[in-house]
Design an enzyme around this catalytic site. Structure first.
Site, mmCIF file in Angstrom:
data_model
loop_
_atom_site.group_PDB
_atom_site.id
_atom_site.type_symbol
_atom_site.label_atom_id
_atom_site.label_comp_id
_atom_site.label_asym_id
_atom_site.label_seq_id
_atom_site.Cartn_x
_atom_site.Cartn_y
_atom_site.Cartn_z
ATOM 1 N N SER A 143 0.852 -1.201 0.000
ATOM 2 C CA SER A 143 0.000 0.000 0.000
ATOM 3 C C SER A 143 0.881 1.242 0.000
ATOM 4 O O SER A 143 2.017 1.205 0.515
ATOM 5 C CB SER A 143 -0.867 0.017 1.264
ATOM 6 O OG SER A 143 -1.543 1.259 1.381
ATOM 7 N N TYR A 156 -1.789 -0.572 10.205
ATOM 8 C CA TYR A 156 -1.854 -0.932 8.785
ATOM 9 C C TYR A 156 -0.585 -0.463 8.052
ATOM 10 O O TYR A 156 0.030 -1.226 7.305
ATOM 11 C CB TYR A 156 -3.094 -0.277 8.178
ATOM 12 C CG TYR A 156 -3.317 -0.566 6.712
ATOM 13 C CD1 TYR A 156 -3.727 -1.824 6.280
ATOM 14 C CD2 TYR A 156 -3.137 0.430 5.749
ATOM 15 C CE1 TYR A 156 -3.951 -2.082 4.933
ATOM 16 C CE2 TYR A 156 -3.360 0.182 4.409
ATOM 17 C CZ TYR A 156 -3.768 -1.072 4.001
ATOM 18 O OH TYR A 156 -3.986 -1.321 2.670
ATOM 19 N N LYS A 160 2.159 -2.833 6.291
ATOM 20 C CA LYS A 160 2.474 -2.765 4.854
ATOM 21 C C LYS A 160 3.947 -2.413 4.633
ATOM 22 O O LYS A 160 4.558 -2.842 3.666
ATOM 23 C CB LYS A 160 1.564 -1.755 4.147
ATOM 24 C CG LYS A 160 0.099 -2.201 4.074
ATOM 25 C CD LYS A 160 -0.075 -3.531 3.338
ATOM 26 C CE LYS A 160 -1.523 -3.813 2.977
ATOM 27 N NZ LYS A 160 -1.724 -5.110 2.339
#
Ligand SMILES: NC(=O)c1ccc[n+]([C@@H]2O[C@H](COP(=O)([O-])OP(=O)(O)OC[C@H]3O[C@@H](n4cnc5c(N)ncnc54)[C@H](O)[C@@H]3O)[C@@H](O)[C@H]2O)c1
Length: 259
Positions: A143, A156, A160
């Site tokens: 991401s 998150y 990532k």
């Protein structure tokens, strides 16, 4: 179109919806043999049927890619049916978001389990088979958050970032037979994004449509991305056209991220 992708056995994890679905459909159009994995059997079946209805070749193999036993079960089944795995797309992901203060440690663990552990487990098993065959390709869906971070996205973004570290480390270790790369989507219109839009628009006191319009205006290409935009980068990296590229973290972000 990439003729060398024809008849390749491609596993796409978490392909029952969103970006994974778009990637699976695109490999189907390339003439690949697509293994559609998802936690949700119905969703996986629907995508495999859509590929077959369009004239492609696909099977659905549901399973939780954070569970080593289920990962092995899926790979065993693919090997039993096709005898090989040519391409693995680690697309499974989860986005827990919210403010740091008061956040649950369980959410942090979930971000790492779903985004990082699934990528590690599937890559590990795929690499065993690909090494035996002397060739293979692995593409990890990371991401833009794994390069620039994001508000309310610490778990998150960190997970990532770890996926990118894993990508580069495996690219070094598995070269030259196996090429490993990552794709870093920006903001892509999927169910995952819809949950984020819902919460942020509520907090700003505007409608989800207004939030999306304002957000699109801040993207240099003036629109959010689609699963098809991401799939284009994935098939390129999987193809022989990317034969001199490994360890890459390829942005598909409309200009939001440029490094
Ligand atoms: N949507 C975005 O804006 C965006 C941006 C950057 C990166 N990404 C990444 O792209 C990937 C796909 O995201 P999306 O937006 O399509 O998500 P999504 O939530 O819309 O779809 C994810 C799919 O994965 C499945 N899944 C979840 N956990 C699983 C597990 N343990 N095993 C098997 N399947 C599982 C779900 O059932 C679902 O069908 C993720 O890795 C995500 O982090 C998305």
């Amino acid at each position: 179109m990439y003729p060398d992708l024809q008849d390749k056995v491609v596993i796409v994890t978490g392909a029952g919806a969103g970006i994974g679905r778009g990637i699976a459909l695109r490999f189907g159009r390339e003439g690949s043999i697509v293994v559609v994995n998802d936690l949700r059997p119905e969703a996986a079946r629907e995508v495999a049927q859509a590929i077959a209805a369009a004239g492609g070749h696909a099977i659905s193999l549901p399973g939780d890619m954070t569970d080593e036993l289920e990962v092995n079960k899926m790979f065993d089944e693919v090997l039993r049916i096709y005898g090989r795995v040519d391409i693995l797309v680690n697309n499974v992901g989860l986005f827990e978001f919210g403010p740091l203060v008061g956040s649950a440690t369980e959410d942090w663990d979930k971000d790492f389990r779903v985004n990082v552990k699934s990528t590690y487990l599937c890559s590990n098993r795929a690499a065993q088979e690909m090494k035996r065959a002397g060739k293979g390709r692995i593409i990890n869906i990371a991401s833009g958050a794994g390069k620039i971070g994001g508000t309310w996205s610490r778990g998150y973004a960190a997970a990532k970032w770890a996926v990118l570290g894993l990508t580069k480390s495996l690219a070094l270790e598995l070269a030259p037979e196996i090429r490993v790369n990552a794709v870093c989507p920006g903001i892509i219109d999927t169910d995952m994004d819809a949950a984020f839009v819902e919460e942020f628009s509520r907090r700003q006191g505007i409608t989800p449509e207004e939030f999306k319009k304002n957000r699109a205006a801040s993207i240099p290409l003036r629109r959010t991305g689609t699963p098809e935009d991401v799939a284009k980068a994935v098939v390129f990296l999987a193809s022989d056209e990317a034969s001199y590229t490994i360890g890459e973290a390829f942005n598909v972000s409309g200009g939001l991220v440029m490094h």
